[in-house]
Design a protein around this motif. Structure first.
Motif, PDB file in Angstrom:
ATOM      1  N   SER A   1      -2.123  -0.387   4.861  1.00 49.10           N
ATOM      2  CA  SER A   1      -2.501  -0.744   3.489  1.00 49.10           C
ATOM      3  C   SER A   1      -2.173  -2.200   3.202  1.00 49.10           C
ATOM      4  CB  SER A   1      -1.776   0.162   2.485  1.00 49.10           C
ATOM      5  OG  SER A   1      -2.234   1.486   2.579  1.00 49.10           O
TER       6      SER A   1
ATOM      7  N   SER B   1      -4.697  -4.364   4.911  1.00 47.77           N
ATOM      8  CA  SER B   1      -6.006  -4.207   4.271  1.00 47.77           C
ATOM      9  C   SER B   1      -6.067  -4.961   2.950  1.00 47.77           C
ATOM     10  CB  SER B   1      -6.303  -2.717   4.043  1.00 47.77           C
ATOM     11  OG  SER B   1      -6.437  -2.042   5.272  1.00 47.77           O
TER      12      SER B   1
ATOM     13  N   SER C   1     -11.901   1.017   6.177  1.00 43.43           N
ATOM     14  CA  SER C   1     -10.622   1.387   6.779  1.00 43.43           C
ATOM     15  C   SER C   1     -10.594   2.876   7.097  1.00 43.43           C
ATOM     16  CB  SER C   1      -9.468   1.028   5.850  1.00 43.43           C
ATOM     17  OG  SER C   1      -8.245   1.489   6.375  1.00 43.43           O
TER      18      SER C   1
ATOM     19  N   ALA D   1      -5.946   3.191   5.714  1.00 44.69           N
ATOM     20  CA  ALA D   1      -5.267   2.537   4.592  1.00 44.69           C
ATOM     21  C   ALA D   1      -5.460   3.379   3.336  1.00 44.69           C
ATOM     22  CB  ALA D   1      -5.812   1.135   4.386  1.00 44.69           C
ATOM     23  N   THR D   2      -4.364   3.883   2.786  1.00 40.22           N
ATOM     24  CA  THR D   2      -4.469   4.865   1.704  1.00 40.22           C
ATOM     25  C   THR D   2      -4.000   4.363   0.351  1.00 40.22           C
ATOM     26  OG1 THR D   2      -2.274   5.717   2.246  1.00 40.22           O
ATOM     27  CG2 THR D   2      -4.155   6.775   3.322  1.00 40.22           C
ATOM     28  N   CYS D   3      -3.489   3.157   0.262  1.00 38.23           N
ATOM     29  CA  CYS D   3      -2.938   2.673  -1.009  1.00 38.23           C
ATOM     30  C   CYS D   3      -3.978   2.793  -2.126  1.00 38.23           C
ATOM     31  CB  CYS D   3      -2.497   1.222  -0.873  1.00 38.23           C
ATOM     32  SG  CYS D   3      -1.781   0.554  -2.393  1.00 38.23           S
TER      33      CYS D   3
ATOM     34  N   LEU E   1      -6.158  -0.147  -3.528  1.00 34.77           N
ATOM     35  CA  LEU E   1      -7.384  -0.628  -2.892  1.00 34.77           C
ATOM     36  C   LEU E   1      -8.638  -0.055  -3.544  1.00 34.77           C
ATOM     37  CD1 LEU E   1      -6.142  -0.481   0.796  1.00 34.77           C
ATOM     38  CD2 LEU E   1      -6.926  -2.537  -0.387  1.00 34.77           C
TER      39      LEU E   1
ATOM     40  N   ARG F   1     -13.288   3.176   2.588  1.00 37.24           N
ATOM     41  CA  ARG F   1     -12.401   3.892   3.512  1.00 37.24           C
ATOM     42  C   ARG F   1     -12.866   5.321   3.704  1.00 37.24           C
ATOM     43  NH1 ARG F   1      -6.990   3.281  -0.155  1.00 37.24           N
ATOM     44  NH2 ARG F   1      -7.944   3.610  -2.184  1.00 37.24           N
TER      45      ARG F   1
ATOM     46  N   SER G   1      -7.747   8.193  -0.800  1.00 35.51           N
ATOM     47  CA  SER G   1      -6.739   7.339  -1.423  1.00 35.51           C
ATOM     48  C   SER G   1      -5.450   8.118  -1.649  1.00 35.51           C
ATOM     49  CB  SER G   1      -7.279   6.812  -2.752  1.00 35.51           C
ATOM     50  OG  SER G   1      -6.235   6.362  -3.587  1.00 35.51           O
ATOM     51  N   ASP G   2      -4.349   7.359  -1.751  1.00 40.94           N
ATOM     52  CA  ASP G   2      -3.066   8.002  -2.070  1.00 40.94           C
ATOM     53  C   ASP G   2      -3.119   8.739  -3.403  1.00 40.94           C
ATOM     54  OD1 ASP G   2      -1.646   7.384   0.185  1.00 40.94           O
ATOM     55  OD2 ASP G   2      -0.894   5.481  -0.577  1.00 40.94           O
TER      56      ASP G   2
ATOM     57  N   ASP H   1       3.941  -1.418   0.580  1.00 39.64           N
ATOM     58  CA  ASP H   1       2.840  -1.141  -0.350  1.00 39.64           C
ATOM     59  C   ASP H   1       2.468   0.331  -0.347  1.00 39.64           C
ATOM     60  OD1 ASP H   1       2.321  -3.741  -1.398  1.00 39.64           O
ATOM     61  OD2 ASP H   1       1.537  -4.308   0.558  1.00 39.64           O
ATOM     62  N   TYR H   2       2.440   0.920   0.838  1.00 38.97           N
ATOM     63  CA  TYR H   2       2.076   2.338   0.942  1.00 38.97           C
ATOM     64  C   TYR H   2       3.049   3.212   0.148  1.00 38.97           C
ATOM     65  CZ  TYR H   2       1.863   7.013   2.980  1.00 38.97           C
ATOM     66  OH  TYR H   2       1.803   8.372   3.154  1.00 38.97           O
TER      67      TYR H   2
END
Length: 870
Positions: A156, A159, A175, A178-180, A183, A194, A198-199, A226-227
Motif C-alpha cells: 500500500s 502504491s 494492484s 495493496a488494500t489501503c 487508495l 485493484r 479495499s481494507d 499505511d496498511y
C-alpha cells in the motif's frame, strides 16, 4: 511516508531537469543512468509493466565519498512472490494464444523487483514509464509509451507513492495486493485500480465475523505503516457504527523494540477481551508472537487480517498451542488451469533483462552460474548451474498452486488490462468516447485512454469469478474465511470454513460452516468476549460512567414499562390500558378494579345494607302492629312511617354503589342517596318542630301553635324540602351527569372503574343541602332537649343527629384520601353508619318499650311521669 515521497519527487525533478538540459545540448533524449534492478522481459506490440516483491531485503553499498556510489541491490529471494511474477507472464502467454482476445496483438511484459523498499519501487516505476533505451530522438513523443499499464505494487505504501506520481499522467495501475482504503480516493489516485478488495471491505468482513459470534469487546493490534494505520482507523469506525467496543489499541513498532513488544503483550494479558484482531504484515507480527510464546499466553482468540492469515511463517509446531483456532480472512482462492505446467517449463536466460530468472534458478537449486569464482554457501562449495535442472522434483511455494490467492489476483489484473485494451480496439470511429466521438489510436495510444476502458471492464474468469471495478477502482469484495487447525505433523494447516462477499442488495453476507471450525478452548466452543453480559428481557442497559458503551449494568424496567428484546437500550411504556407483567417483558391488560358483589368488602357492605333494610321493615311491622298505642301515635305516627321508609331507601341505595359502574347506576346512586337522606332529615326536622309546637301549645301563651302546624302543614313541609333536593338533582343530571370513568390516577397498575361525579358543584350542593337540614335539625333538637320528659323524643333526635353529623364530617377527609374502590366503600360506610345511627337512636327506645315493657306503653304512664316529678 511523506518524507520519503518528497525525496522521490526531488529525485524525479533532478532526473527531469538533467534530461531537459541534455535535450538542449544534443537534440535527443539521453538516458542519464541505469538503475540496478532485477527484472524479466518479453517483447511485444504492447508492453505491460509489473512490480513485485521478489526479494525481501535491499542492500546499500558503503559510501566512500570519493567515487559515485554503487546502486543498491536486493537479497533474500522469495519463491511465493516470484510465483506471482510468473503468473503475470503466464497470463500474457495465455492471452497471446487466445484468438478471441486481442487478435493480431502480441502482448509483452517488463517486470521488476521492488525489494520491499519504496526507493527501489520508485526506481522500477520510473524505469517502466520512461523506458530504458539509451537515447530517444522522437521529440514529438508519438507512438505508444514504454508500458501502457502496470500490474502492482503489492504494498500500500509503495502504491500510494507511485500512484501519486504516475496518476498525474493517468498511467493505469492495477494492484493485486495493496488494500489501503485511502487508495479509493479518486481525486488523489485517478488511475489506480485493484483486484483485491479495499481494507474498508476487509474491515466490514471482519466485523461481520465478530457480530456472528457475538464478540463485542475486542483488542486491536496493528502495524505502524499505511496498511495497519488506515485499517485500524476504518475498523474503529466500523466497530463504533455497530455498537461494538475496542478494549485496547496498540501499534507494532517499526524497530521491534523489545520493551514495546513486552508492553503490548502485557496489555493483551491484562485485558478482559478474549478476542484480539490484528492488522499487520508477518514481519511486524513475528516479534509479538515470539513474546506471546515466551509468556505462555493462551486463552486468546486471534483474528488475522488478510496480510498474515495465509503466512507460512506462523505455521510451525512451536506456535501451534498459541495460534491454533485462529480465524482469518484471505483474498479469494482461485484456480488457474495450466499454471503449474508453465511454472515447471521455466528455464534461465542469459539476457541481462531477465536476470531475475538466473537469481531464481540459483536460489532454487543452490547453485551458481558463475564458473570463474568458487562461491560458498556456508561451508559448502556451491555447484555450477547448468540450466537443465528439474523443477518438478522441487517442493517450494513456487510450485505450490493449491492456494492461489495473490497469484490469482495478478492473473485477474493482467486480464483486466487485456480486456480494457480489447474494448479499446473494438471502438468504431465516429462512435468513440473521446472528443468528437473519436477512438484511441493504437499506434499513438495514451495511458489515460486505457483508464477510460479499464473503469468499465467487465468479464468472468475461467474459475467463474466476476471481475469489474466500482467508481473508486475497487474490485468486488469477496473473502475466504480461514481457520488454523492442527495438522498430522504437529504444525498448523489452514482450512477454509466460509466465505464473505459484498452484495449490492444485502451488503456483507457471511456464510460459515460451524461444524468445520476448530476452537482452542475447552469445551470446543467459541469464547465469550464481552465487557458486560447481555441484559435479558425486562431490563435495560445503563452505561457505566467513564466506560465504553459495551460496558453497562442491567437495570430492571420501571413499573408500567417493558423490554421484550435482549440488550434493550430503553424500556417501552405500556399503553394506557396495559401494565407490565411481573417479568417486565410484556404488557398485559390492567386489572379493572371496582367494588363488586364478589369482593369480600362488597359482600360485607351488601349484607349490612340488606340487614339495615330488614331492620327498617321489622320496625315498620312492629309500629304497624302497635299503631294504636300511645308511643306510636305520639308525635305524628305518619312521620315515623315516612322516616322508616326513607331510612329503608337509604339502606337500599347502597346497592347502587356496588357492582360494575354503568350509566344508569352512576346517575341514580347519588340522586337516590340525596333524595332519600333529604326525606329522612326533613322528617326528623318536622318531628322536632312538632315537639316544640306541642310543648308551646301546652302553655297558655302558645294556645294556638298547633293549629298552624297540623298534619297537612307537616306533609307540605316535607314535600317542599324534598322538592328542593329534586330540583338540585335534576339540574345536576341534565347539565353534567355522572358517568362511568376508567381512572388510572389512583393506582397506575390498575384501572379503577368508578362513577365520575360530572359536576363538583352539583355534588357539593347536594351534600350541602343535606348538611344544612341536618344542622338545623340538630340545632332545634338540641334546644328542645330540656323539654319535659313526656316530650323527651327531642333527646333521642339530638343524639341521632349528633351521630349523623359526626359520621358525615369524618366522611369528607376519609373519602378524599381513599383510593379507588375504597372511596366508594367509605361513602357506603358513611351512608350505613348514619342510617343505623338514626334508626337505633330514634326507634330503638320505642321498640324497647313496645316489645319489652308494654306496661309503659300507655297514655297514663307517659303522662304520669310528669305528675310524679311534680
Amino acid at each position: 511516508m511523506g518524507i520519503t515521497l518528497n525525496i522521490c519527487l526531488y529525485l524525479s525533478f533532478n532526473f527531469i531537469s538533467a534530461a531537459y538540459f541534455s535535450i538542449l545540448r544534443t537534440g535527443t533524449c539521453q538516458l542519464q543512468g541505469h538503475f540496478r534492478l532485477n527484472g524479466m522481459y518479453q517483447d511485444g506490440d504492447v508492453i505491460f509493466g509489473g512490480l513485485f516483491e521478489v526479494d525481501f531485503l535491499t542492500v546499500f553499498p558503503e559510501l566512500s565519498f570519493r567515487t559515485a556510489p554503487e546502486p543498491p541491490y536486493c537479497e533474500q529471494f522469495d519463491m511465493e512472490s516470484f510465483q506471482q511474477a510468473q503468473t503475470m507472464a503466464f497470463a500474457i502467454d495465455e492471452i497471446n494464444r487466445n484468438q478471441n482476445l486481442l487478435p493480431n496483438i502480441t502482448l509483452g511484459y517488463h517486470l521488476y523487483d521492488n525489494c520491499v523498499m519504496l526507493g527501489m519501487a520508485f526506481r522500477a516505476a520510473l524505469s517502466l514509464t520512461s523506458g530504458t533505451e539509451e537515447s530517444f530522438s522522437n521529440l514529438n513523443c508519438t507512438g505508444p509509451p514504454p508500458v501502457i499499464g502496470i500490474v502492482g505494487d503489492s504494498s500500500s505504501t509503495v502504491s500510494i507513492a507511485i500512484s501519486s506520481i504516475l496518476g498525474l499522467f493517468r498511467v493505469p495501475i492495477v494492484s493485486h495486493y495493496a488494500t489501503c482504503s485511502c487508495l479509493s480516493d479518486r481525486k488523489k489516485y485517478p488511475s489506480f485500480f485493484r483486484t483485491i478488495p479495499s481494507d474498508a471491505f476487509q474491515v466490514r468482513a471482519m466485523v461481520q465475523i465478530l457480530k456472528y459470534f457475538g464478540w463485542t469487546w475486542v483488542g486491536l493490534i496493528y502495524s505502524d505503516d499505511d496498511y495497519g494505520v488506515y485499517a485500524a482507523q476504518s475498523f474503529q469506525q466500523e466497530m463504533q457504527l455497530f455498537g461494538h467496543c475496542i478494549a485496547f489499541s496498540e501499534s507494532l513498532p517499526h524497530d521491534n523494540n523489545p520493551r514495546d513488544i513486552q508492553h503490548i503483550a502485557g496489555v493483551i494479558q491484562a485485558s478482559t477481551a478474549r478476542v484480539v484482531v490484528v492488522f499487520s504484515t508477518p514481519s511486524f507480527l513475528i516479534p509479538l508472537i515470539d513474546e506471546v510464546v515466551l509468556q505462555n499466553m493462551t486463552g486468546r482468540q486471534w483474528i488475522a487480517s488478510e496480510a498474515w492469515a495465509t503466512s507460512f511463517v506462523h505455521h510451525t509446531p512451536r506456535l501451534l498451542p498459541f495460534l491454533k483456532g485462529t480465524l482469518g480472512i484471505a483474498i479469494r482462492r482461485g484456480e488457474i488451469q495450466g499454471l503449474h505446467d508453465f511454472l515447471l517449463r521455466l528455464r534461465p536466460s542469459n539476457d541481462p533483462k531477465n536476470n531475475m530468472l538466473r537469481i531464481f534458478w540459483e536460489n532454487m537449486f543452490r547453485c551458481s552460474f558463475e564458473t570463474g569464482v568458487r562461491e560458498t554457501d556456508g561451508e559448502q562449495v556451491k555447484k555450477v548451474c547448468t540450466g537443465e535442472e528439474d523443477l518438478s522434483i522441487t517442493n517450494t511455494p513456487y510450485t505450490d498452486v493449491s492456494e492461489l490467492r495473490a497469484s490469482y489476483n495478478v492473473y485477474k489484473a493482467v486480464y483486466a488490462l487485456a480486456h480494457a485494451l480489447n474494448d479499446l480496439m473494438q471502438c468504431e470511429e465516429g462512435r468513440g468516447p473521446f472528443s468528437g466521438n473519436s477512438c484511441a489510436d493504437i499506434t499513438n495510444l495514451k495511458p489515460w485512454q486505457l483508464v477510460h476502458y479499464l473503469q468499465k471492464v467487465n468479464f468472468t474468469t475461467g474459475f467463474g469469478d466476476h471481475v469489474s471495478f466500482d467508481k473508486n477502482g475497487d474490485a468486488l469484495a469477496i473473502y475466504d474465511v480461514l481457520n488454523w487447525q492442527p495438522s498430522s505433523d504437529g504444525a498448523i494447516r489452514v482450512q477454509t470454513v466460509g466465505v464473505v462477499n459484498e452484495e449490492a442488495a444485502t451488503g456483507m453476507v457471511l456464510t460459515l460452516n460451524d461444524d468445520a471450525l476448530y476452537w482452542n478452548f475447552e469445551p470446543k466452543k467459541p469464547p465469550r468476549s464481552v465487557c458486560s453480559e447481555s441484559c435479558p428481557p425486562g431490563t435495560r442497559q445503563a452505561t457505566r460512567k467513564g466506560f465504553p458503551v459495551c460496558c453497562f449494568d442491567c437495570l430492571p424496567c420501571g413499573d408500567g414499562e417493558i423490554s421484550n428484546t435482549t440488550d434493550a437500550i430503553e424500556c417501552t411504556v405500556c399503553p394506557d390500558e396495559f401494565w407490565s407483567n411481573p417479568d417486565k417483558d410484556q404488557c398485559v391488560l390492567k386489572e379493572v378494579e371496582f367494588l363488586s358483589y364478589e369482593d369480600p368488602l362488597g359482600i360485607s357492605l351488601t349484607t349490612a345494607s340488606l340487614l339495615g333494610a330488614c331492620f327498617c321493615a321489622l320496625v315498620m311491622v312492629i309500629f304497624a302492629h302497635h299503631r294504636n298505642t300511645p308511643i306510636v301515635r305520639a308525635n305524628n305516627s305518619e312521620l315515623s312511617f315516612i322516616l322508616l321508609l326513607s331510612l329503608k331507601l337509604c339502606f337500599l341505595c347502597v346497592l347502587l354503589f356496588i357492582g360494575r359502574p354503568q350509566l344508569w347506576t352512576c346517575q341514580l346512586r347519588h340522586a337516590v342517596f340525596g333524595i332519600s337522606f333529604v326525606l329522612c332529615i326533613s322528617s326528623i326536622l318536622v318531628k322536632t318542630m312538632v315537639v316544640i309546637a306541642v310543648f308551646k301549645s301546652s302553655r297558655p301563651e302558645g294556645n294556638g301553635a298547633m293549629k298552624w302546624f297540623g298534619a297537612a302543614q307537616q306533609r307540605c313541609t316535607v314535600l317542599v324540602l324534598i322538592a328542593i333536593q329534586v330540583v338540585i338533582c335534576a339540574v345536576w343530571l341534565s347539565t353534567a351527569s355522572p358517568a362511568p370513568h376508567k381512572n388510572s390516577q389512583y393506582i397506575r397498575s390498575k384501572i379503577v372503574y368508578e362513577c365520575a361525579i360530572g359536576s363538583v358543584g352539583g355534588f357539593s350542593m347536594l351534600l350541602a343541602y343535606i348538611g344544612l337540614l341536618a344542622a338545623v335539625s340538630f340545632l332545634l333538637a338540641f334546644l328542645a332537649r330540656n323539654l319535659p320528659d313526656n316530650f323527651n323524643e327531642a333527646k333521642f333526635i339530638t343524639f341521632s343527629m349528633l351521630i349523623f353529623c359526626a359520621v358525615w364530617i369524618a366522611f369528607v377527609p376519609a373519602y378524599v384520601s381513599s383510593p379507588g374502590k375504597y372511596a366508594v366503600a367509605v361513602e357506603i360506610f358513611a351512608i350505613l353508619a348514619s342510617s343505623f345511627g338514626l334508626l337505633v337512636a330514634i326507634f330503638a327506645p320505642k321498640c324497647y318499650i313496645i316489645l319489652l315493657h308494654p306496661e309503659r306503653n300507655t297514655k297514663k304512664a307517659i303522662m304520669g311521669r310528669e305528675t310524679q316529678k311534680k
